[in-house]
Scaffold this motif. Structure first.
Motif, PDB file in Angstrom:
ATOM      1  N   MET A 161      42.108  39.892  83.173  1.00  0.00           N
ATOM      2  CA  MET A 161      43.499  39.790  83.594  1.00  0.00           C
ATOM      3  C   MET A 161      44.108  41.184  83.623  1.00  0.00           C
ATOM      4  N   THR A 162      44.730  41.545  84.702  1.00  0.00           N
ATOM      5  CA  THR A 162      45.373  42.840  84.821  1.00  0.00           C
ATOM      6  C   THR A 162      46.579  42.900  83.888  1.00  0.00           C
ATOM      7  N   PRO A 163      46.650  43.942  83.055  1.00  0.00           N
ATOM      8  CA  PRO A 163      47.795  44.058  82.155  1.00  0.00           C
ATOM      9  C   PRO A 163      49.111  44.170  82.927  1.00  0.00           C
ATOM     10  N   ARG A 164      50.119  43.494  82.465  1.00  0.00           N
ATOM     11  CA  ARG A 164      51.470  43.576  83.031  1.00  0.00           C
ATOM     12  C   ARG A 164      52.235  44.635  82.261  1.00  0.00           C
ATOM     13  N   SER A 165      53.265  45.204  82.875  1.00  0.00           N
ATOM     14  CA  SER A 165      53.966  46.279  82.189  1.00  0.00           C
ATOM     15  C   SER A 165      55.462  46.239  82.424  1.00  0.00           C
ATOM     16  N   ALA A 166      56.150  46.934  81.530  1.00  0.00           N
ATOM     17  CA  ALA A 166      57.588  47.152  81.650  1.00  0.00           C
ATOM     18  C   ALA A 166      57.853  48.579  81.207  1.00  0.00           C
ATOM     19  N   LYS A 167      58.766  49.258  81.886  1.00  0.00           N
ATOM     20  CA  LYS A 167      59.132  50.624  81.524  1.00  0.00           C
ATOM     21  C   LYS A 167      60.603  50.652  81.140  1.00  0.00           C
ATOM     22  N   HIS A 191      35.465  47.282  68.507  1.00  0.00           N
ATOM     23  CA  HIS A 191      35.730  47.855  69.831  1.00  0.00           C
ATOM     24  C   HIS A 191      37.209  48.264  69.938  1.00  0.00           C
ATOM     25  N   PHE A 192      38.089  47.397  69.445  1.00  0.00           N
ATOM     26  CA  PHE A 192      39.526  47.653  69.501  1.00  0.00           C
ATOM     27  C   PHE A 192      39.897  48.885  68.675  1.00  0.00           C
ATOM     28  N   LYS A 193      39.337  49.006  67.474  1.00  0.00           N
ATOM     29  CA  LYS A 193      39.632  50.173  66.636  1.00  0.00           C
ATOM     30  C   LYS A 193      39.168  51.454  67.315  1.00  0.00           C
ATOM     31  N   SER A 194      37.999  51.431  67.920  1.00  0.00           N
ATOM     32  CA  SER A 194      37.495  52.617  68.620  1.00  0.00           C
ATOM     33  C   SER A 194      38.396  52.983  69.795  1.00  0.00           C
ATOM     34  N   PHE A 195      38.825  51.964  70.546  1.00  0.00           N
ATOM     35  CA  PHE A 195      39.716  52.187  71.681  1.00  0.00           C
ATOM     36  C   PHE A 195      41.028  52.822  71.216  1.00  0.00           C
ATOM     37  N   CYS A 196      41.606  52.268  70.152  1.00  0.00           N
ATOM     38  CA  CYS A 196      42.871  52.799  69.629  1.00  0.00           C
ATOM     39  C   CYS A 196      42.695  54.223  69.126  1.00  0.00           C
ATOM     40  N   CYS A 221      48.587  42.694  77.230  1.00  0.00           N
ATOM     41  CA  CYS A 221      47.142  42.610  77.444  1.00  0.00           C
ATOM     42  C   CYS A 221      46.569  41.386  76.733  1.00  0.00           C
ATOM     43  N   TYR A 222      45.603  40.766  77.356  1.00  0.00           N
ATOM     44  CA  TYR A 222      44.882  39.656  76.735  1.00  0.00           C
ATOM     45  C   TYR A 222      43.402  39.905  76.925  1.00  0.00           C
ATOM     46  N   GLY A 223      42.735  40.210  75.820  1.00  0.00           N
ATOM     47  CA  GLY A 223      41.336  40.589  75.862  1.00  0.00           C
ATOM     48  C   GLY A 223      40.386  39.410  75.917  1.00  0.00           C
ATOM     49  N   PRO A 224      39.145  39.688  76.310  1.00  0.00           N
ATOM     50  CA  PRO A 224      38.128  38.645  76.331  1.00  0.00           C
ATOM     51  C   PRO A 224      37.788  38.197  74.913  1.00  0.00           C
ATOM     52  N   THR A 225      37.299  36.994  74.782  1.00  0.00           N
ATOM     53  CA  THR A 225      36.936  36.478  73.462  1.00  0.00           C
ATOM     54  C   THR A 225      35.685  37.181  72.952  1.00  0.00           C
ATOM     55  N   ASN A 226      35.431  37.009  71.669  1.00  0.00           N
ATOM     56  CA  ASN A 226      34.260  37.609  71.042  1.00  0.00           C
ATOM     57  C   ASN A 226      32.968  37.090  71.673  1.00  0.00           C
ATOM     58  N   GLU A 270      34.262  46.044  80.890  1.00  0.00           N
ATOM     59  CA  GLU A 270      35.139  46.045  82.075  1.00  0.00           C
ATOM     60  C   GLU A 270      36.599  45.961  81.652  1.00  0.00           C
ATOM     61  N   TYR A 271      36.879  45.092  80.679  1.00  0.00           N
ATOM     62  CA  TYR A 271      38.253  44.917  80.208  1.00  0.00           C
ATOM     63  C   TYR A 271      38.800  46.230  79.634  1.00  0.00           C
ATOM     64  N   TYR A 272      38.053  46.851  78.733  1.00  0.00           N
ATOM     65  CA  TYR A 272      38.543  48.087  78.124  1.00  0.00           C
ATOM     66  C   TYR A 272      38.614  49.231  79.132  1.00  0.00           C
ATOM     67  N   GLU A 273      37.749  49.247  80.122  1.00  0.00           N
ATOM     68  CA  GLU A 273      37.859  50.245  81.193  1.00  0.00           C
ATOM     69  C   GLU A 273      39.151  50.038  81.977  1.00  0.00           C
ATOM     70  N   GLU A 274      39.485  48.777  82.229  1.00  0.00           N
ATOM     71  CA  GLU A 274      40.723  48.456  82.941  1.00  0.00           C
ATOM     72  C   GLU A 274      41.949  48.874  82.123  1.00  0.00           C
ATOM     73  N   VAL A 275      41.943  48.567  80.845  1.00  0.00           N
ATOM     74  CA  VAL A 275      43.067  48.951  79.994  1.00  0.00           C
ATOM     75  C   VAL A 275      43.143  50.471  79.888  1.00  0.00           C
ATOM     76  N   GLN A 276      42.000  51.146  79.839  1.00  0.00           N
ATOM     77  CA  GLN A 276      41.990  52.610  79.786  1.00  0.00           C
ATOM     78  C   GLN A 276      42.617  53.193  81.046  1.00  0.00           C
ATOM     79  N   ARG A 277      42.302  52.631  82.204  1.00  0.00           N
ATOM     80  CA  ARG A 277      42.914  53.108  83.451  1.00  0.00           C
ATOM     81  C   ARG A 277      44.434  52.963  83.388  1.00  0.00           C
ATOM     82  N   VAL A 278      44.885  51.840  82.843  1.00  0.00           N
ATOM     83  CA  VAL A 278      46.325  51.598  82.720  1.00  0.00           C
ATOM     84  C   VAL A 278      46.947  52.625  81.774  1.00  0.00           C
TER      85      VAL A 278
END
Length: 121
Positions: free
Chosen positions: A1-7, A88-93, A20-25, A34-42
């Motif tokens: 799912m593409t993350p939605r945003s507000a500024k 994975h989440f801790k590494s991303f953060c 953001c809503y991540g994939p299940t374990n 793919e999900y974390y790559e998408e969030v990284q692009r955002v």
């Protein structure tokens, strides 16, 4: 799912909030990557000076022990065992200089998770 945003803009600083809503374990490693790559692009599209807030459900369980991740999280995680998504989440953060806010403040146990198994666990 593409993350939605507000500024939000103010005189002091700008803030960008992404939902953001991540994939299940149980999801494949390919899907998780793919999900974390998408969030990284955002994240990369947000100006460096903006405050960045990611909210939603990353389907990640981070434990109370924050040894080695003190720069990312506090000690108010859930339980003593993390799941694969939590790592994975801790590494991303850590890579994006983000804090895991739910671990910084004391909460009732029931407010530390969003779902339980039908067995009650």
């Amino acid at each position: 799912m593409t993350p939605r945003s507000a500024k939000f803009r103010s005189k002091q600083s700008n803030m960008t909030i992404k939902v953001c809503y991540g994939p299940t374990n149980d999801s494949s490693e390919e899907r998780k990557d793919e999900y974390y790559e998408e969030v990284q692009r955002v994240i990369d599209e947000i100006p460096e000076r903006d405050m960045k807030i990611l909210i939603g459900d990353f389907n990640a369980k981070v434990r109370r022990n924050n040894q080695g991740k003190e720069n990312v999280m506090g000690v108010e995680g859930l339980g003593e065992v993390a799941n694969e998504n939590g790592a994975h989440f801790k590494s991303f953060c850590s890579a994006n200089n983000l804090d895991i806010g739910g671990t910084l403040f004391q909460h009732k146990i029931i407010h530390k998770y969003t779902w339980t198994l039908p067995s009650g666990i």
